[in-house]
Design an enzyme around this catalytic site. Structure first.
Site, PDB file in Angstrom:
ATOM      1  CD  GLU A 226     -34.638   0.918 -12.826  1.00 39.88           C
ATOM      2  OE1 GLU A 226     -33.814   0.664 -13.730  1.00 39.88           O
ATOM      3  OE2 GLU A 226     -35.213   2.023 -12.731  1.00 39.88           O
TER       4      GLU A 226
ATOM      5  CB  CYS B  52     -28.380  -4.599 -15.184  1.00 40.85           C
ATOM      6  SG  CYS B  52     -27.992  -2.958 -14.568  1.00 40.85           S
TER       7      CYS B  52
HETATM    8  P1  NAD Z   1     -32.046 -12.230  -7.670  1.00 36.64           P
HETATM    9  O1  NAD Z   1     -32.163 -13.684  -7.960  1.00 36.64           O
HETATM   10  O2  NAD Z   1     -31.226 -11.758  -6.527  1.00 36.64           O
HETATM   11  O3  NAD Z   1     -33.555 -11.703  -7.519  1.00 36.64           O
HETATM   12  C1  NAD Z   1     -33.848 -10.355  -7.276  1.00 36.64           C
HETATM   13  C2  NAD Z   1     -34.744 -10.250  -6.061  1.00 36.64           C
HETATM   14  O4  NAD Z   1     -35.993 -10.872  -6.344  1.00 36.64           O
HETATM   15  C3  NAD Z   1     -34.179 -10.927  -4.825  1.00 36.64           C
HETATM   16  O5  NAD Z   1     -34.323 -10.056  -3.728  1.00 36.64           O
HETATM   17  C4  NAD Z   1     -35.024 -12.165  -4.693  1.00 36.64           C
HETATM   18  O6  NAD Z   1     -35.177 -12.599  -3.364  1.00 36.64           O
HETATM   19  C5  NAD Z   1     -36.339 -11.709  -5.281  1.00 36.64           C
HETATM   20  N1  NAD Z   1     -37.152 -12.805  -5.793  1.00 36.64           N
HETATM   21  C6  NAD Z   1     -36.710 -13.910  -6.432  1.00 36.64           C
HETATM   22  N2  NAD Z   1     -37.761 -14.690  -6.773  1.00 36.64           N
HETATM   23  C7  NAD Z   1     -38.870 -14.054  -6.344  1.00 36.64           C
HETATM   24  C8  NAD Z   1     -40.271 -14.341  -6.401  1.00 36.64           C
HETATM   25  N3  NAD Z   1     -40.734 -15.457  -6.966  1.00 36.64           N
HETATM   26  N4  NAD Z   1     -41.136 -13.455  -5.876  1.00 36.64           N
HETATM   27  C9  NAD Z   1     -40.669 -12.311  -5.321  1.00 36.64           C
HETATM   28  N5  NAD Z   1     -39.362 -11.982  -5.238  1.00 36.64           N
HETATM   29  C10 NAD Z   1     -38.475 -12.846  -5.733  1.00 36.64           C
HETATM   30  O7  NAD Z   1     -31.497 -11.458  -8.898  1.00 36.64           O
HETATM   31  P2  NAD Z   1     -31.732 -11.707 -10.441  1.00 36.64           P
HETATM   32  O8  NAD Z   1     -33.170 -11.477 -10.761  1.00 36.64           O
HETATM   33  O9  NAD Z   1     -31.070 -12.936 -10.882  1.00 36.64           O
HETATM   34  O10 NAD Z   1     -30.890 -10.439 -10.972  1.00 36.64           O
HETATM   35  C11 NAD Z   1     -30.307 -10.426 -12.199  1.00 36.64           C
HETATM   36  C12 NAD Z   1     -31.193  -9.662 -13.178  1.00 36.64           C
HETATM   37  O11 NAD Z   1     -31.385  -8.335 -12.707  1.00 36.64           O
HETATM   38  C13 NAD Z   1     -30.536  -9.521 -14.534  1.00 36.64           C
HETATM   39  O12 NAD Z   1     -31.524  -9.700 -15.526  1.00 36.64           O
HETATM   40  C14 NAD Z   1     -30.032  -8.097 -14.535  1.00 36.64           C
HETATM   41  O13 NAD Z   1     -29.892  -7.541 -15.812  1.00 36.64           O
HETATM   42  C15 NAD Z   1     -31.084  -7.419 -13.735  1.00 36.64           C
HETATM   43  N6  NAD Z   1     -30.574  -6.192 -13.126  1.00 36.64           N
HETATM   44  C16 NAD Z   1     -31.112  -5.012 -13.509  1.00 36.64           C
HETATM   45  C17 NAD Z   1     -30.603  -3.837 -12.970  1.00 36.64           C
HETATM   46  C18 NAD Z   1     -31.159  -2.510 -13.356  1.00 36.64           C
HETATM   47  O14 NAD Z   1     -30.851  -1.545 -12.683  1.00 36.64           O
HETATM   48  N7  NAD Z   1     -31.954  -2.403 -14.401  1.00 36.64           N
HETATM   49  C19 NAD Z   1     -29.568  -3.895 -12.050  1.00 36.64           C
HETATM   50  C20 NAD Z   1     -29.063  -5.122 -11.694  1.00 36.64           C
HETATM   51  C21 NAD Z   1     -29.567  -6.278 -12.222  1.00 36.64           C
END
Ligand code: NAD
Length: 475
Positions: free
Chosen positions: A226, A260
């Site tokens: 997602e 998102c």
């Molecule tokens: P974040 O930095 O919290 O990361 C998400 C998760 O990934 C965390 O639990 C983190 O610990 C883990 N993570 C980070 N680096 C990692 C790695 N190298 N290996 C494994 N796991 C790792 O959040 P984010 O990614 O900055 O979230 C924002 C993004 O998420 C935006 O692009 C947003 O659009 C998207 N998003 C999508 C939805 C959806 O439902 N489609 C919902 C919310 C956010």
């Protein structure tokens, strides 16, 4: 237990891997022992999850305020009730979802019966982000449990108050053999990804999604991703400008743009562009008053790292003017609603998902330009089109591709349980919500039952010319 060769006994990495492996094994054996195999057990877990949300609402509200400055009503509307509604919907339909689905058999396969029997996949790893840290962690659990799976949940370290609350309290409600919570960041997520799971459900950014998918490939584990992207809002000359501006402003500045499916940027017909920008200004004033920083309904940027990322996007230039803005406060992580006009397609703000309160406004001469612009970029998670002329909206539906389209509003598709939620192309793969979630976390197993009589020789060798002729006639 998976202890990688890079870790050695006594090292922190080794200890962490041993600890996390034990948590994974707890829910794996929970699955094997059938803790959520009976539908009654699944229902009980879903009811417990709802109890957690009801009984801990004050603590949830406080945690979300601490992490994101969310107002109590926004916490309720976008995190708590969205999750309780998902639970209510699952409880109302779980009997029909779990019932075998009858399949009619072709004549030559009769007599017999065909059924598709949904079976759980096993143990699912959920990795979630910080922007809706409660809902995005718990909403996937609903179909996971409804479908009879167990799970390990790894919430985001960037929303620590909510993550700690989940880790501390969820175990008082849910069977620890069904759900384990692992707090921590990249190290913990990496350690978990080394473990074998039966499905991985990841919500977050596209870069990390590739890491997740690579790790999943090692175990041939299916993934749901997602993700996000730059969701456009197209405003045509036929649109009701005041309403369009208000609804785009609401979708953009809810959770300070850290959504998102927030409208990332606007493509507005040049004939109504000035009127539109003025109407957005009026909406901001109406929502948050003259002093936005003092409004209890306007949240905060999750971290200084993200605050600095937004500042850099603004500093990157590529636009004529800041039509609506204010003074950011880094210490308070306050970033004002910001509208940019005269934006160039090559501007920094157009180079990545903004995921914050900056709204670039680009003008178009006609709808064709807007459609071409959207189609020239990665497929977004949502496309919004504002038009009184239904034919214009129909064109956007037919001629663009995105996770979803909403006509004359923003975000609202998220709350329709009959809709699948998910992206396409760069905005993600797989879907959940309602029955789509149940199906994602189930294997629809075809079960064909035949009796032993009759057992005509026609289908067996030797395939005489008579049999061949008859078979060609029948099949
Ligand atoms: P974040 O930095 O919290 O990361 C998400 C998760 O990934 C965390 O639990 C983190 O610990 C883990 N993570 C980070 N680096 C990692 C790695 N190298 N290996 C494994 N796991 C790792 O959040 P984010 O990614 O900055 O979230 C924002 C993004 O998420 C935006 O692009 C947003 O659009 C998207 N998003 C999508 C939805 C959806 O439902 N489609 C919902 C919310 C956010």
């Amino acid at each position: 237990m998976t202890v990688t060769s890079e870790t050695h006994p006594g090292s922190p990495e080794h200890d962490r891997q041993v600890r996390l492996s034990a948590q994974v094994e707890l829910v794996r054996s929970g699955f094997r022992n059938g803790v959520v195999a009976p539908v009654e057990a699944r229902i009980a877990q879903l009811e417990q999850l709802r109890r957690f949300l009801v009984e801990h609402e004050p603590a949830i509200t406080a945690a979300l305020h601490s992490d994101l400055g969310k107002s109590a009503i926004e916490a309720y509307l976008t995190e708590v009730v969205t999750t309780t509604n998902e639970i209510g919907h699952a409880l109302a339909h779980i009997r029909s979802w779990t019932a075998p689905r009858k399949v009619s058999l072709p004549m030559h396969q009769r007599p017999g019966t065909g059924r598709i029997v949904p079976e759980p996949l096993g143990t699912v790893l959920i990795i979630t982000p910080w922007n809706y840290p409660l809902h995005l962690a718990l909403a996937p659990l609903v179909p996971i449990l409804a479908a009879g799976n167990t799970a390990v949940l790894k919430p985001s370290e960037i929303a620590p108050a909510t993550s700690e609350l989940l880790a501390a309290r969820l175990g008082e409600y849910l069977d620890p053999a069904a759900v384990q919570v692992v707090t921590g960041g990249v190290d913990e997520a990496t350690a978990l990804l080394a473990e074998p799971f039966d499905h991985i459900f990841y919500t977050g950014n596209g870069t990390t999604a590739k890491v997740v998918m690579r790790a999943a490939a090692e175990h041939l584990t299916p993934v749901t991703l997602e993700l996000g992207g730059k969701s456009p809002a197209i405003v045509t000359a036929s649109a009701d400008i005041a309403v369009s501006a208000r609804r785009i402003a609401w979708g953009k500045w809810l959770n300070v743009g850290q959504t998102c499916i927030a409208p990332d940027y606007v493509l507005v017909d040049e004939r109504v562009a000035d009127e539109f920008v003025a109407a957005v200004g009026a909406a901001v004033n109406e929502f948050y008053g003259a002093d936005v920083a003092a409004s209890p309904d306007y949240g905060r940027i999750v971290s200084t790292r993200h605050f600095d990322r937004l500042t850099a996007l603004l500093d990157g230039g590529g636009y004529d003017s800041v039509a609506i803005g204010g003074t950011p406060d880094r210490d308070a992580r306050y970033f004002p609603p910001t509208v940019l006009t005269g934006v160039d397609a090559a501007a920094a703000v157009m180079s990545e998902e903004i995921f914050g309160p900056i709204l670039p406004v680009l003008t178009t001469r006609q709808l064709d330009d807007a459609i071409e612009f959207v189609n020239g970029r990665a497929k977004p998670l949502a496309t919004y089109v504002f038009a009184a002329d239904a034919a214009e909206a129909d064109r956007v539906v037919a001629e663009t591709s995105s996770g979803a389209v909403v006509v004359n509003h923003t975000l609202l598709h998220f709350g329709v349980p009959g809709f699948p939620f998910g992206g396409v192309g760069a905005s993600g793969m797989g879907r959940y919500h309602g029955q789509f979630g149940f199906d994602t976390f189930s294997h629809g197993k075809p079960v064909l039952r035949r009796g032993t009589k009759p057992d005509p020789k026609l289908g067996y060798p030797p395939y005489t010319s008579f049999k061949q002729k008859l078979l060609r006639k029948l099949l």
